[in-house]
Design a protein around this motif. Structure first.
Motif, PDB file in Angstrom:
ATOM      1  N   LEU A 131       0.648  -1.044  -0.132  1.00 46.49           N
ATOM      2  CA  LEU A 131       0.032  -0.047  -0.194  1.00 46.49           C
ATOM      3  C   LEU A 131       0.758   1.444   0.111  1.00 46.49           C
ATOM      4  CD1 LEU A 131      -2.630  -0.924   2.451  1.00 46.49           C
ATOM      5  CD2 LEU A 131      -2.787  -1.389   0.298  1.00 46.49           C
ATOM      6  N   ALA A 132       2.082   1.186  -0.039  1.00 49.26           N
ATOM      7  CA  ALA A 132       3.159   2.353   0.023  1.00 49.26           C
ATOM      8  C   ALA A 132       2.764   3.268  -1.016  1.00 49.26           C
ATOM      9  CB  ALA A 132       4.476   1.772   0.040  1.00 49.26           C
ATOM     10  N   VAL A 133       2.713   2.861  -2.288  1.00 43.68           N
ATOM     11  CA  VAL A 133       2.649   4.050  -3.227  1.00 43.68           C
ATOM     12  C   VAL A 133       1.114   4.275  -3.280  1.00 43.68           C
ATOM     13  CG1 VAL A 133       2.527   4.083  -5.772  1.00 43.68           C
ATOM     14  CG2 VAL A 133       4.160   2.499  -4.880  1.00 43.68           C
ATOM     15  N   ASP A 134       0.313   3.793  -2.966  1.00 46.48           N
ATOM     16  CA  ASP A 134      -1.310   4.196  -2.769  1.00 46.48           C
ATOM     17  C   ASP A 134      -1.106   5.426  -1.604  1.00 46.48           C
ATOM     18  OD1 ASP A 134      -2.058   2.903  -4.784  1.00 46.48           O
ATOM     19  OD2 ASP A 134      -2.829   1.290  -3.631  1.00 46.48           O
ATOM     20  N   HIS A 135      -0.487   5.092  -0.711  1.00 41.88           N
ATOM     21  CA  HIS A 135      -0.515   6.258   0.151  1.00 41.88           C
ATOM     22  C   HIS A 135       0.036   7.597  -0.292  1.00 41.88           C
ATOM     23  CE1 HIS A 135      -1.681   3.387   3.340  1.00 41.88           C
ATOM     24  NE2 HIS A 135      -1.606   4.410   4.183  1.00 41.88           N
ATOM     25  N   VAL A 136       0.981   7.576  -1.187  1.00 39.22           N
ATOM     26  CA  VAL A 136       1.595   8.740  -1.659  1.00 39.22           C
ATOM     27  C   VAL A 136       0.609   9.251  -2.485  1.00 39.22           C
ATOM     28  CG1 VAL A 136       3.271   9.491  -3.225  1.00 39.22           C
ATOM     29  CG2 VAL A 136       4.312   8.103  -1.254  1.00 39.22           C
ATOM     30  N   LEU A 137       0.057   8.477  -3.578  1.00 37.77           N
ATOM     31  CA  LEU A 137      -1.030   8.895  -4.650  1.00 37.77           C
ATOM     32  C   LEU A 137      -2.083   9.537  -3.910  1.00 37.77           C
ATOM     33  CD1 LEU A 137      -0.849   5.793  -6.911  1.00 37.77           C
ATOM     34  CD2 LEU A 137       0.003   8.318  -7.575  1.00 37.77           C
ATOM     35  N   ASN A 138      -2.488   8.932  -2.867  1.00 31.76           N
ATOM     36  CA  ASN A 138      -3.836   9.442  -2.106  1.00 31.76           C
ATOM     37  C   ASN A 138      -3.501  10.624  -1.153  1.00 31.76           C
ATOM     38  OD1 ASN A 138      -5.172   7.490  -3.745  1.00 31.76           O
ATOM     39  ND2 ASN A 138      -4.998   5.945  -1.898  1.00 31.76           N
ATOM     40  N   ARG A 139      -2.094  10.992  -1.182  1.00 36.16           N
ATOM     41  CA  ARG A 139      -1.788  12.136  -0.239  1.00 36.16           C
ATOM     42  C   ARG A 139      -2.029  11.662   1.309  1.00 36.16           C
ATOM     43  NH1 ARG A 139      -0.472  16.709  -3.310  1.00 36.16           N
ATOM     44  NH2 ARG A 139      -1.296  16.696  -5.392  1.00 36.16           N
ATOM     45  N   GLN A 140      -2.153  10.488   1.541  1.00 42.15           N
ATOM     46  CA  GLN A 140      -2.090  10.168   2.885  1.00 42.15           C
ATOM     47  C   GLN A 140      -0.784  10.173   3.499  1.00 42.15           C
ATOM     48  OE1 GLN A 140      -4.067   6.287   1.339  1.00 42.15           O
ATOM     49  NE2 GLN A 140      -5.294   6.452   3.168  1.00 42.15           N
ATOM     50  N   ALA A 141       0.378  10.149   2.842  1.00 43.29           N
ATOM     51  CA  ALA A 141       1.662  10.317   3.159  1.00 43.29           C
ATOM     52  C   ALA A 141       2.368  11.147   2.407  1.00 43.29           C
ATOM     53  CB  ALA A 141       2.452   8.823   3.356  1.00 43.29           C
ATOM     54  N   ASP A 142       3.410  12.038   2.985  1.00 41.54           N
ATOM     55  CA  ASP A 142       4.274  13.105   2.047  1.00 41.54           C
ATOM     56  C   ASP A 142       5.249  12.101   1.180  1.00 41.54           C
ATOM     57  OD1 ASP A 142       3.264  15.247   2.829  1.00 41.54           O
ATOM     58  OD2 ASP A 142       4.346  14.805   4.915  1.00 41.54           O
ATOM     59  N   LEU A 143       5.941  10.803   1.755  1.00 39.56           N
ATOM     60  CA  LEU A 143       6.729   9.949   1.292  1.00 39.56           C
ATOM     61  C   LEU A 143       6.550   8.559   1.674  1.00 39.56           C
ATOM     62  CD1 LEU A 143      10.428  10.375   2.237  1.00 39.56           C
ATOM     63  CD2 LEU A 143       8.635  11.556   3.531  1.00 39.56           C
ATOM     64  N   SER A 144       7.007   7.669   1.090  1.00 42.59           N
ATOM     65  CA  SER A 144       6.932   6.171   1.382  1.00 42.59           C
ATOM     66  C   SER A 144       8.132   5.441   1.102  1.00 42.59           C
ATOM     67  CB  SER A 144       5.537   5.583   0.845  1.00 42.59           C
ATOM     68  OG  SER A 144       4.508   5.960   1.098  1.00 42.59           O
TER      69      SER A 144
END
Length: 287
Positions: A131-144
């Motif tokens: 789910l790391a890339v999805d967190h970046v794409l969905n702006r749930q994380a600044d970086l993964s």
């Protein structure tokens, strides 16, 4: 005694010329004279011998010059340090990664972060690496911390920090010492249900014309290690996961040189690549 007065005194003590010092430091000669008179009152000492033709330092003036030569550079250094501190990076960054990645890569990075950017805070969230890339794409994380894949989004920046080989693990009680010892048609396999491992493992089986007898498909490499340790089958997992597993002594590693390794790195949206915080964090991971 203030710093400005001390600086005026220092210049005059070196120039021994009231007009030159006044002009160089942008004060009027009467103002300079008043500053020197005030210093002499404060120190209760005559600092200069003045007549119509020359200006010279007294012994007291020489002592004060030594003091000025020591204090003024230290004051300048202090101002630079304070200015540097005021302009340091500050703020909060959210980082997403797996538990294994946090245990492996974050301790050294956080040490460097505290040394170089003490005003920056990291908000950490751990979870499934798939789910790391999805967190970046969905702006749930600044970086993964993520694994690069052939379909990696073009608008996400990826910076590799490591290569992680996959290893085959089997229950320790099996008489298997190499991949050639495995009779695949008689062996149960624990397969990843999603994520980069699914593609890599399926590709390896297809390349070797093996149709695996799948016992279960599970989410998460840690689950594969646990199931293999229970004797339920064999499976491929990243070396990092195995090294951090509490049941690693219950499985046996089998080296498979022909399977693709992970390209592990940090990722963030390319549109944010110019942000100082993200630039600095990416440097910390590779330094």
């Amino acid at each position: 005694m203030d710093i400005k007065s001390l600086r005026l005194f220092q210049h005059l003590a070196n120039s021994l010329h009231f007009s030159k010092t006044a002009e160089a430091l942008f004060v009027s000669p009467p103002t300079l004279s008043r500053v020197i008179s005030r210093l002499e009152d404060e120190t209760k000492a005559t600092l200069f011998i003045r007549n119509n033709r020359s200006v010279s330092l007294t012994s007291a003036g020489k002592l004060l010059l030594q003091f000025a030569d020591r204090v003024l550079p230290e004051y300048s250094d202090l101002l630079q340090q304070l200015d540097s501190q005021n302009t340091r990076l500050s703020g909060e960054l959210s980082l997403y990664c797996s538990v294994t990645a946090s245990q492996t890569y974050l301790p050294a990075m956080l040490d460097r972060l505290r040394d170089q950017y003490p005003l920056v805070d990291i908000k950490l969230e751990t979870g499934d690496h798939a789910l790391a890339v999805d967190h970046v794409l969905n702006r749930q994380a600044d970086l993964s911390i993520a694994i690069h894949t052939p379909d990696f989004p073009a608008h996400v920046h990826f910076q590799q920090i490591d290569r992680v080989p996959l290893t085959l693990i089997v229950p320790r009680n099996l008489l298997i010492d190499s991949v050639q010892d495995i009779e695949w048609h008689k062996t149960k396999v624990i397969m990843p249900s999603r994520g980069p491992s699914k593609r890599i493992v399926n590709h390896w089986f297809a390349e070797h014309n093996i149709r695996p007898d799948v016992y279960a498909k599970v989410s998460g490499n840690e689950a594969i290690v646990s199931m293999v340790s229970l004797g339920l089958g064999v499976g491929f997992v990243p070396n990092l996961v195995l090294q951090n597993s509490v049941v690693q002594d219950k499985v046996k590693r089998i080296n498979v040189s022909t399977i693709e390794s992970y390209r592990l790195g940090i990722c963030y949206l390319k549109e944010r690549a110019s942000e100082p915080l993200l630039q600095s964090m990416s440097q910390l991971f590779v330094s």
